[in-house]
Design an enzyme around this catalytic site. Structure first.
Site, PDB file in Angstrom:
ATOM      1  N   TYR A  66     -34.545 -56.964  29.788  1.00 13.72           N
ATOM      2  CA  TYR A  66     -33.343 -56.213  30.158  1.00 13.72           C
ATOM      3  C   TYR A  66     -33.598 -54.788  30.622  1.00 13.72           C
ATOM      4  O   TYR A  66     -32.913 -54.283  31.506  1.00 13.72           O
ATOM      5  CB  TYR A  66     -32.334 -56.210  29.004  1.00 13.72           C
ATOM      6  CG  TYR A  66     -31.755 -57.576  28.733  1.00 13.72           C
ATOM      7  CD1 TYR A  66     -31.067 -58.268  29.713  1.00 13.72           C
ATOM      8  CD2 TYR A  66     -31.930 -58.184  27.498  1.00 13.72           C
ATOM      9  CE1 TYR A  66     -30.541 -59.527  29.479  1.00 13.72           C
ATOM     10  CE2 TYR A  66     -31.419 -59.442  27.238  1.00 13.72           C
ATOM     11  CZ  TYR A  66     -30.720 -60.110  28.234  1.00 13.72           C
ATOM     12  OH  TYR A  66     -30.214 -61.367  27.999  1.00 13.72           O
ATOM     13  N   GLU A 125     -25.456 -49.172  41.536  1.00 10.85           N
ATOM     14  CA  GLU A 125     -25.364 -47.791  42.004  1.00 10.85           C
ATOM     15  C   GLU A 125     -26.742 -47.235  42.345  1.00 10.85           C
ATOM     16  O   GLU A 125     -26.946 -46.618  43.391  1.00 10.85           O
ATOM     17  CB  GLU A 125     -24.714 -46.890  40.947  1.00 10.85           C
ATOM     18  CG  GLU A 125     -23.319 -47.308  40.554  1.00 10.85           C
ATOM     19  CD  GLU A 125     -23.292 -48.264  39.361  1.00 10.85           C
ATOM     20  OE1 GLU A 125     -24.042 -49.277  39.352  1.00 10.85           O
ATOM     21  OE2 GLU A 125     -22.512 -48.003  38.435  1.00 10.85           O
TER      22      GLU A 125
END
Length: 126
Positions: free
Chosen positions: A48, A55
């Site tokens: 992860y 963005e």
């Protein structure tokens, strides 16, 4: 500012997201000082910590194309803190606009300063 092209690009980019773990697809589109729009989508990773938000993908695309000053970003979800700090590197917090869009008609606009008050930027290292 006409947010429609920026919102449209962010919604389009959401379709490119790679989100097999969270099923949470995010798209973003950043408007550079040059007037060009760059898109990005989130890319998850089994580890992860290696995941990249939409963005940052859009901002990195702009920077890789030679842009250094950004005017606005549209994103399909509210930006995380790391993304806000990356925005701060290339934008004036007082004027940089963050458009959080659920659709072309349903969106909210914030300044970076409102979402990242008392921010730390490059001028702090001068």
């Amino acid at each position: 500012m006409d947010y429609a092209p920026l919102i449209a690009k962010s919604l389009e980019m959401r379709k490119a997201a790679y989100a097999p773990y969270s099923q949470f697809s995010v798209g973003a589109a950043v408007l550079a000082e040059s007037g060009r729009i760059y898109g990005g989508a989130n890319v998850e990773n089994a580890s992860y910590g290696a995941t990249v938000c939409a963005e940052r993908a859009a901002i990195f695309a702009a920077v890789n194309a030679g842009e250094r000053k950004l005017r606005a970003i549209a994103v399909t979800e509210t930006p995380c803190g790391v993304c806000r700090q990356v925005m701060r590197e290339f934008a004036d917090p007082k004027s940089f606009e963050i458009v959080v869009a659920k659709s072309a008609a349903d969106f909210r606009v914030f300044t970076l300063e409102a979402l990242l008050p008392e921010s730390f930027g490059p001028e702090a290292l001068a």
